[in-house]
Design a protein around this motif. Structure first.
Motif, short mmCIF file in Angstrom:
data_model
loop_
_atom_site.label_atom_id
_atom_site.label_comp_id
_atom_site.label_asym_id
_atom_site.label_seq_id
_atom_site.Cartn_x
_atom_site.Cartn_y
_atom_site.Cartn_z
N THR A 203 0.83 -1.21 0.00
CA THR A 203 0.00 0.00 0.00
C THR A 203 0.86 1.25 0.00
O THR A 203 0.57 2.21 -0.73
CB THR A 203 -0.92 0.00 1.24
OG1 THR A 203 -1.70 -1.20 1.25
CG2 THR A 203 -1.84 1.21 1.22
N THR B 257 3.89 1.55 -1.12
CA THR B 257 4.51 1.67 -2.45
C THR B 257 3.53 2.30 -3.45
O THR B 257 3.91 3.16 -4.25
CB THR B 257 4.95 0.28 -2.96
OG1 THR B 257 5.87 -0.30 -2.03
CG2 THR B 257 5.63 0.40 -4.32
N LEU B 258 2.28 1.85 -3.38
CA LEU B 258 1.26 2.41 -4.28
C LEU B 258 1.01 3.89 -3.96
O LEU B 258 0.94 4.71 -4.89
CB LEU B 258 -0.04 1.62 -4.12
CG LEU B 258 -1.25 2.14 -4.90
CD1 LEU B 258 -0.98 2.11 -6.40
CD2 LEU B 258 -2.51 1.35 -4.56
N SER C 53 3.82 6.04 -5.19
CA SER C 53 3.74 6.20 -6.65
C SER C 53 2.65 7.20 -7.03
O SER C 53 2.87 8.09 -7.87
CB SER C 53 3.47 4.86 -7.31
OG SER C 53 3.33 5.00 -8.71
N LEU C 54 1.48 7.08 -6.39
CA LEU C 54 0.39 8.00 -6.68
C LEU C 54 0.73 9.43 -6.25
O LEU C 54 0.32 10.40 -6.91
CB LEU C 54 -0.88 7.53 -5.98
CG LEU C 54 -1.51 6.24 -6.52
CD1 LEU C 54 -2.65 5.78 -5.63
CD2 LEU C 54 -2.01 6.46 -7.95
#
Length: 411
Positions: free
Chosen positions: A163, A165-166, A169-170
């Motif tokens: 989560t 990492t996501l 990135s976002l």
């Protein structure tokens, strides 16, 4: 080309168009009014995703490093301290040079808008946390949701690793989109500045607000050139404080002419990171918090405006009781911290609430300054933007989370 220079060119073009077309050109005024509102919405467009993902990630990182509480304490102290300081400075300035008395205008008061503290509190925790993602004018519920999400991820790092990492990135993608909108805002500055000049011309036609406007401009210059550089030198001894002022030029321009804290916040996020080198884990938390609560410029303008209202009612400002002075400074500072629900026009709304709270026949005193409401908001928004970037830099400096950049690399 530097962003502040792009904005300056856009402002010059906008002012030129307004002066050439004239305020009497109804078609031009209507067109500029529409384009100005569109430009403000454009400036806000990419802010929400950048704030949410950046805030969530920063809360996670600060909690992991066990520095979240320290950052919160320092930020809170700066917010409270600057609000009280600027309110006192505003009071001193208006007592040293009290503007000429402003005639009492007779207007209706059917469209009164007040702070609405209860409404603000009810919106903090909506029925569903996802509702915080769709309220485009009040970012505090969004920050609360992001704060809980970031803190939740810090409970078990192994489980939350995908989560995080996501979200990281976002956050980077959202910031990249924000960069584009901040760059393109230069075209919106043409419309925004044109409409501002038209309203400023209408204000000057009344021939009663010149002294008041000059006093607020002088206060702005004193804060920007003397007070805040002195504070930066005290708390950040080995830096040139005017570097921070230079980095704040574009945010202050955007804030002054748009009068919108969300537009200014978009520009602030870029300049704190790319010009001052403030690390993301500080800027992504501190700047939104300052945008919501740290409106010391509003505290100054509210104080000055209220004293001007008293004088306009033939009250001798030098005979105001000390208890009333403390009341004024205290409530002006308090109300400035309660304006998070209003991205634009909050300063005048706080002044309205202050007059009603004071009573004694001054309940409708705010109407005297209604023709200058936009100018009041402009000065307050510019100082608020400067307060945000100054406070954020001081906070980051105390935690050694700033990078050194040469002026030629400032955006």
């Amino acid at each position: 080309m530097k962003i502040w220079l792009k904005y300056f060119i856009g402002i010059v073009l906008g002012v030129t168009f307004a002066l050439v077309a004239g305020a009497e050109n109804t078609l031009f005024v209507q067109a500029v009014d529409f384009l100005s509102k569109a430009a403000i919405q454009f400036g806000r467009y990419a802010l929400y995703p950048a704030v949410f993902f950046g805030f969530t990630l920063s809360i996670f990182e600060l909690r992991e490093n066990r520095s979240l509480l320290k950052v919160a304490i320092i930020t809170s102290l700066i917010i409270c301290g600057t609000a009280l300081l600027l309110s006192c400075i505003g009071l001193i300035s208006v007592l040293i040079h009290t503007p000429a008395r402003i005639p009492i205008f007779v207007e209706g008061i059917s469209d009164v808008q007040v702070l609405g503290v209860k409404e603000s509190l009810l919106q903090l925790l909506p029925s569903s946390s996802f509702e915080a993602l769709i309220n485009g004018t009040y970012i505090l519920p969004l920050c609360i949701f992001g704060g809980f999400a970031g803190a939740g991820c810090a409970v078990d790092r192994n489980i939350a690793k995908p989560t995080i990492t996501l979200i990281d990135s976002l956050a980077r993608i959202s910031y990249a989109v924000l960069v584009f909108f901040v760059d393109m805002l230069v075209f919106g500055m043409v419309a925004v500045s044109s409409y501002w000049v038209i309203k400023f011309h209408e204000m000057l036609l009344t021939a009663v607000f010149a002294d008041f406007a000059i006093l607020l401009i002088v206060d702005l210059l004193i804060i920007a050139l003397v007070i805040y550089p002195a504070l930066l030198k005290i708390f950040c001894r080995d830096i040139n404080p005017y570097r921070v002022l230079y980095a704040s030029l574009a945010p202050m321009m955007a804030a002054f002419f748009s009068q919108d804290t969300h537009v200014a916040l978009s520009v602030l996020l870029r300049h704190s990171n790319e010009s001052l080198g403030v690390r993301r884990r500080i800027s992504s938390v501190a700047l939104p918090v300052f945008s919501i609560f740290g409106r010391a410029g509003s505290a100054l303008v509210i104080t000055v405006s209220f004293v001007v209202i008293l004088k306009s009612y033939s009250i001798n400002v030098f005979r105001i009781a000390f208890s009333d002075i403390f009341w004024l400074v205290g409530y002006a500072s308090l109300f400035s911290c309660l304006l998070g629900r209003f991205s634009i026009g909050g300063t005048y709304i706080a002044l309205t609430s202050l007059c009603m709270l004071y009573g004694r026949g001054f309940e409708s005193g705010y109407l005297i300054l209604r023709p200058a409401a936009f100018f009041i908001s402009s000065i307050a928004a510019a100082i608020n933007a400067l307060t945000a970037i100054t406070g954020t830099y001081i906070t980051a400096y105390r935690f050694n989370m700033t990078g050194r950049k040469d002026l030629r690399f400032f955006i």
